[in-house]
Design a protein around this motif. Structure first.
Motif, PDB file in Angstrom:
ATOM      1  N   ILE A 208     -37.806   1.521  -8.930  1.00  0.00           N
ATOM      2  CA  ILE A 208     -39.026   1.584  -8.116  1.00  0.00           C
ATOM      3  C   ILE A 208     -38.678   1.050  -6.720  1.00  0.00           C
ATOM      4  O   ILE A 208     -37.929   0.073  -6.601  1.00  0.00           O
ATOM      5  N   ILE A 209     -39.209   1.677  -5.699  1.00  0.00           N
ATOM      6  CA  ILE A 209     -39.004   1.179  -4.337  1.00  0.00           C
ATOM      7  C   ILE A 209     -40.006   0.056  -4.090  1.00  0.00           C
ATOM      8  O   ILE A 209     -41.208   0.225  -4.324  1.00  0.00           O
ATOM      9  N   LEU A 210     -39.506  -1.090  -3.663  1.00  0.00           N
ATOM     10  CA  LEU A 210     -40.390  -2.226  -3.385  1.00  0.00           C
ATOM     11  C   LEU A 210     -40.749  -2.224  -1.905  1.00  0.00           C
ATOM     12  O   LEU A 210     -39.863  -2.226  -1.040  1.00  0.00           O
ATOM     13  N   ALA A 211     -42.059  -2.194  -1.630  1.00  0.00           N
ATOM     14  CA  ALA A 211     -42.534  -2.184  -0.239  1.00  0.00           C
ATOM     15  C   ALA A 211     -43.365  -3.438  -0.001  1.00  0.00           C
ATOM     16  O   ALA A 211     -44.346  -3.689  -0.704  1.00  0.00           O
ATOM     17  N   SER A 212     -42.958  -4.213   0.981  1.00  0.00           N
ATOM     18  CA  SER A 212     -43.653  -5.453   1.298  1.00  0.00           C
ATOM     19  C   SER A 212     -44.357  -5.301   2.643  1.00  0.00           C
ATOM     20  O   SER A 212     -43.751  -4.874   3.625  1.00  0.00           O
ATOM     21  N   ASP A 213     -45.626  -5.634   2.663  1.00  0.00           N
ATOM     22  CA  ASP A 213     -46.407  -5.598   3.910  1.00  0.00           C
ATOM     23  C   ASP A 213     -46.498  -7.033   4.414  1.00  0.00           C
ATOM     24  O   ASP A 213     -47.214  -7.853   3.844  1.00  0.00           O
ATOM     25  N   ASN A 214     -45.750  -7.318   5.474  1.00  0.00           N
ATOM     26  CA  ASN A 214     -45.673  -8.685   5.989  1.00  0.00           C
ATOM     27  C   ASN A 214     -46.352  -8.795   7.355  1.00  0.00           C
ATOM     28  O   ASN A 214     -45.910  -9.528   8.232  1.00  0.00           O
ATOM     29  N   ALA A 215     -47.462  -8.067   7.502  1.00  0.00           N
ATOM     30  CA  ALA A 215     -48.143  -7.993   8.805  1.00  0.00           C
ATOM     31  C   ALA A 215     -48.625  -9.360   9.303  1.00  0.00           C
ATOM     32  O   ALA A 215     -48.824  -9.549  10.497  1.00  0.00           O
ATOM     33  N   TYR A 216     -48.825 -10.312   8.374  1.00  0.00           N
ATOM     34  CA  TYR A 216     -49.359 -11.623   8.768  1.00  0.00           C
ATOM     35  C   TYR A 216     -48.298 -12.727   8.736  1.00  0.00           C
ATOM     36  O   TYR A 216     -48.655 -13.914   8.738  1.00  0.00           O
ATOM     37  N   SER A 217     -47.025 -12.349   8.729  1.00  0.00           N
ATOM     38  CA  SER A 217     -45.976 -13.368   8.549  1.00  0.00           C
ATOM     39  C   SER A 217     -46.015 -14.458   9.619  1.00  0.00           C
ATOM     40  O   SER A 217     -45.616 -15.588   9.363  1.00  0.00           O
ATOM     41  N   GLU A 218     -46.489 -14.126  10.825  1.00  0.00           N
ATOM     42  CA  GLU A 218     -46.430 -15.120  11.905  1.00  0.00           C
ATOM     43  C   GLU A 218     -47.729 -15.886  12.109  1.00  0.00           C
ATOM     44  O   GLU A 218     -47.827 -16.714  13.016  1.00  0.00           O
ATOM     45  N   VAL A 219     -48.729 -15.590  11.293  1.00  0.00           N
ATOM     46  CA  VAL A 219     -49.969 -16.368  11.390  1.00  0.00           C
ATOM     47  C   VAL A 219     -49.946 -17.376  10.240  1.00  0.00           C
ATOM     48  O   VAL A 219     -50.394 -17.091   9.138  1.00  0.00           O
ATOM     49  N   PHE A 220     -49.327 -18.525  10.517  1.00  0.00           N
ATOM     50  CA  PHE A 220     -49.173 -19.520   9.450  1.00  0.00           C
ATOM     51  C   PHE A 220     -49.553 -20.892   9.973  1.00  0.00           C
ATOM     52  O   PHE A 220     -49.551 -21.131  11.190  1.00  0.00           O
ATOM     53  N   PHE A 221     -49.869 -21.791   9.035  1.00  0.00           N
ATOM     54  CA  PHE A 221     -50.303 -23.134   9.448  1.00  0.00           C
ATOM     55  C   PHE A 221     -49.374 -24.222   8.927  1.00  0.00           C
ATOM     56  O   PHE A 221     -49.236 -25.257   9.512  1.00  0.00           O
ATOM     57  N   GLU A 222     -48.792 -23.986   7.766  1.00  0.00           N
ATOM     58  CA  GLU A 222     -47.905 -25.009   7.214  1.00  0.00           C
ATOM     59  C   GLU A 222     -46.515 -24.414   7.041  1.00  0.00           C
ATOM     60  O   GLU A 222     -45.755 -24.336   7.980  1.00  0.00           O
ATOM     61  N   VAL A 223     -46.234 -23.921   5.848  1.00  0.00           N
ATOM     62  CA  VAL A 223     -44.907 -23.351   5.588  1.00  0.00           C
ATOM     63  C   VAL A 223     -44.853 -21.927   6.153  1.00  0.00           C
ATOM     64  O   VAL A 223     -45.825 -21.177   6.047  1.00  0.00           O
ATOM     65  N   LYS A 224     -43.716 -21.558   6.737  1.00  0.00           N
ATOM     66  CA  LYS A 224     -43.583 -20.203   7.266  1.00  0.00           C
ATOM     67  C   LYS A 224     -43.405 -19.218   6.118  1.00  0.00           C
ATOM     68  O   LYS A 224     -42.491 -19.374   5.297  1.00  0.00           O
ATOM     69  N   PRO A 225     -44.236 -18.185   6.047  1.00  0.00           N
ATOM     70  CA  PRO A 225     -44.074 -17.212   4.956  1.00  0.00           C
ATOM     71  C   PRO A 225     -42.714 -16.507   5.068  1.00  0.00           C
ATOM     72  O   PRO A 225     -42.274 -16.189   6.165  1.00  0.00           O
ATOM     73  N   PRO A 226     -42.064 -16.271   3.913  1.00  0.00           N
ATOM     74  CA  PRO A 226     -40.735 -15.649   3.963  1.00  0.00           C
ATOM     75  C   PRO A 226     -40.796 -14.131   4.084  1.00  0.00           C
ATOM     76  O   PRO A 226     -41.863 -13.520   3.970  1.00  0.00           O
ATOM     77  N   SER A 227     -39.632 -13.543   4.311  1.00  0.00           N
ATOM     78  CA  SER A 227     -39.448 -12.097   4.181  1.00  0.00           C
ATOM     79  C   SER A 227     -38.854 -11.832   2.818  1.00  0.00           C
ATOM     80  O   SER A 227     -38.033 -12.616   2.332  1.00  0.00           O
ATOM     81  N   MET A 228     -39.203 -10.694   2.207  1.00  0.00           N
ATOM     82  CA  MET A 228     -38.603 -10.392   0.897  1.00  0.00           C
ATOM     83  C   MET A 228     -37.085 -10.257   1.020  1.00  0.00           C
ATOM     84  O   MET A 228     -36.348 -10.488   0.077  1.00  0.00           O
ATOM     85  N   TRP A 229     -36.627  -9.891   2.241  1.00  0.00           N
ATOM     86  CA  TRP A 229     -35.183  -9.671   2.412  1.00  0.00           C
ATOM     87  C   TRP A 229     -34.400 -10.978   2.435  1.00  0.00           C
ATOM     88  O   TRP A 229     -33.173 -10.971   2.513  1.00  0.00           O
ATOM     89  N   GLN A 230     -35.109 -12.117   2.365  1.00  0.00           N
ATOM     90  CA  GLN A 230     -34.410 -13.405   2.267  1.00  0.00           C
ATOM     91  C   GLN A 230     -34.014 -13.742   0.828  1.00  0.00           C
ATOM     92  O   GLN A 230     -33.327 -14.736   0.603  1.00  0.00           O
ATOM     93  N   VAL A 231     -34.445 -12.930  -0.137  1.00  0.00           N
ATOM     94  CA  VAL A 231     -34.080 -13.201  -1.531  1.00  0.00           C
ATOM     95  C   VAL A 231     -32.553 -13.185  -1.641  1.00  0.00           C
ATOM     96  O   VAL A 231     -31.921 -12.206  -1.223  1.00  0.00           O
ATOM     97  N   PRO A 232     -31.969 -14.265  -2.168  1.00  0.00           N
ATOM     98  CA  PRO A 232     -30.509 -14.305  -2.260  1.00  0.00           C
ATOM     99  C   PRO A 232     -29.981 -13.103  -3.053  1.00  0.00           C
ATOM    100  O   PRO A 232     -30.515 -12.757  -4.116  1.00  0.00           O
TER     101      PRO A 232
END
Ligand SMILES: Cc1ncc(COP(=O)(O)O)c(C=O)c1O
Length: 398
Positions: A208-232
């Motif tokens: 299955i193709i995994l599609a991540s919608d990270n449109a809000y990644s830069e609107v954060f208050f505490e921890v920075k939301p990750p990108s799925m491509w950071q998965v080791p």
């Protein structure tokens, strides 16, 4: 013979007729009537930044628009300057190493990419997996591609993350694409790398193709939301995945229509092939200005916007709690997703707020029946207006 009488067939295609009904109609109608009657309506319904695009981006645009090199048709996969700036942003923000020529594609807003991706990778009769409560375009894109949208239920108990273990084997067999969206609209849920790793393993296992919608990644208050491509171990060249990033919310640029996709070269190229037949890319000048924006993602004005949303969040959440709404403040996105006060479903609550307080919220029931005891408030009005919302709601008995 009357020429008009010969038309018997419905104008709208079956795929348009197959879209789910728009459930916000009644609230929209009431809101418009209120405004027409001159009421002081405070709209926490729209997920569109209220502040203007920062001047440093406007200045870059003013310069770019005067450059005749930006006037012809744009480049196929996007202007090289924009894609290079996107790869620098991904390196700085997420530590990703991305080849702008193979892994990146400019989109006309992430909505463009999201809506068109199923046409690129899904066949009629396939299934697309996505949350039951979510941005409606995952579903409409699937329907336009002749696919079935299979819902992954979101619940508060699971912090609004889909339960990947609960997906039926038959659905996994039929699915060609899975959508995840964190920070989420409307739930504001943030996923960690363990979640993305689990989703990636499942998708790899079932092709299955995994599609991540990270449109809000830069609107954060505490921890920075990750990108799925950071998965080791998740390689852009080996894993069939794609992630969408948008400049809309980060830089108050919703009207500019500028975003990008980062993913496996063949997935990105497939989306590019569909887009090549639908649009001819985004205006080069907008891409040039977008490149300047991405290179200044930590500009003081961008950071200040986060602070502004944080203040608004705190005033709204504290105020809502004071009227008995048991809200958990979001750690990212500019949405507050909260349970309705006791005794109200979402339509009843939002209707009362509109009718008696001139305040617009979005009823969760408009997203999905399972969300009908929640409502969404967007932090897109100034803090004094949010305080006014609370003052008005407190004046009512709940
Ligand atoms: C979750 C989510 N994804 C994508 C988009 C589309 O944003 P844009 O097309 O402006 O990049 C939106 C817009 O509201 C959204 O809420």
């Amino acid at each position: 013979m009357s020429l008009t009488a010969t038309h018997k067939r419905p104008i709208r295609s079956q795929r348009l007729l197959d879209l789910p009904p728009y459930l916000f109609i009644e609230i929209d109608r009431k809101r418009r009537a209120k405004i027409a009657a001159g009421a002081d309506v405070i709209n926490l319904g729209v997920g569109d930044p209220d502040r203007p695009t920062p001047p440093f981006i406007i200045d870059a645009m003013a310069e770019a628009i005067r450059d005749p090199r930006n006037h012809p048709y744009p480049f196929d996969a996007g202007h090289p300057d924009f894609r290079q700036a996107a790869s620098r942003f991904l390196k700085r923000r997420f530590g990703l190493t991305v080849d702008p020529n193979r892994h990146l594609l400019t989109c006309i807003g992430s909505k463009d990419g999201i809506a068109h991706l199923p046409l690129a990778v899904v066949n009629p009769g396939d299934a697309v997996l996505g949350a039951d409560i979510g941005y409606p375009v995952y579903r409409s894109g699937a329907i336009f591609a002749g696919a079935e949208y299979i819902e992954m239920p979101l619940t508060e108990q699971r912090r609004w993350l889909p339960d990947l273990d609960a997906i039926e084997p038959a659905a996994l067999e039929r699915a060609r694409l899975m959508w995840v969206n964190h920070p989420g609209n409307p739930t504001a849920a943030v996923a960690d790398l363990d979640f993305y790793a689990k989703a990636a393993r499942l998708c790899a296992e079932h092709d299955i193709i995994l599609a991540s919608d990270n449109a809000y990644s830069e609107v954060f208050f505490e921890v920075k939301p990750p990108s799925m491509w950071q998965v080791p171990g998740l390689s852009l060249d080996e894993f069939h995945g794609i992630e969408f990033h948008s400049l809309s919310k980060t830089f108050n640029m919703t009207g500019w229509r500028i975003a990008f996709a980062v993913g496996h070269p063949e997935v990105v190229a497939a989306l590019g092939a569909v887009k090549g037949n639908c649009d001819s890319g985004q205006f080069n000048a907008i891409q040039q200005a977008g490149a300047v924006a991405l290179d200044h993602s930590e500009h003081p004005e961008v950071a200040a916007m986060r602070e502004t949303y944080r203040q608004r969040r705190d005033v709204l959440c504290e105020g809502l709690r004071s009227i008995g709404v048991n809200v958990r403040p979001p750690s990212a996105s500019f949405f507050v997703w909260a349970p309705c006060p006791k005794g109200y479903d979402s339509f009843a609550f939002c209707t009362r707020c509109l009718e008696e307080a001139n305040v617009v919220f979005v009823p969760g029931g408009g997203f999905a029946p399972s969300a009908n005891h929640y409502f969404r408030a967007a932090l897109t009005v100034e803090v004094d207006r949010i305080a006014e919302v609370i003052r008005r709601l407190k004046a009512l008995k709940w």
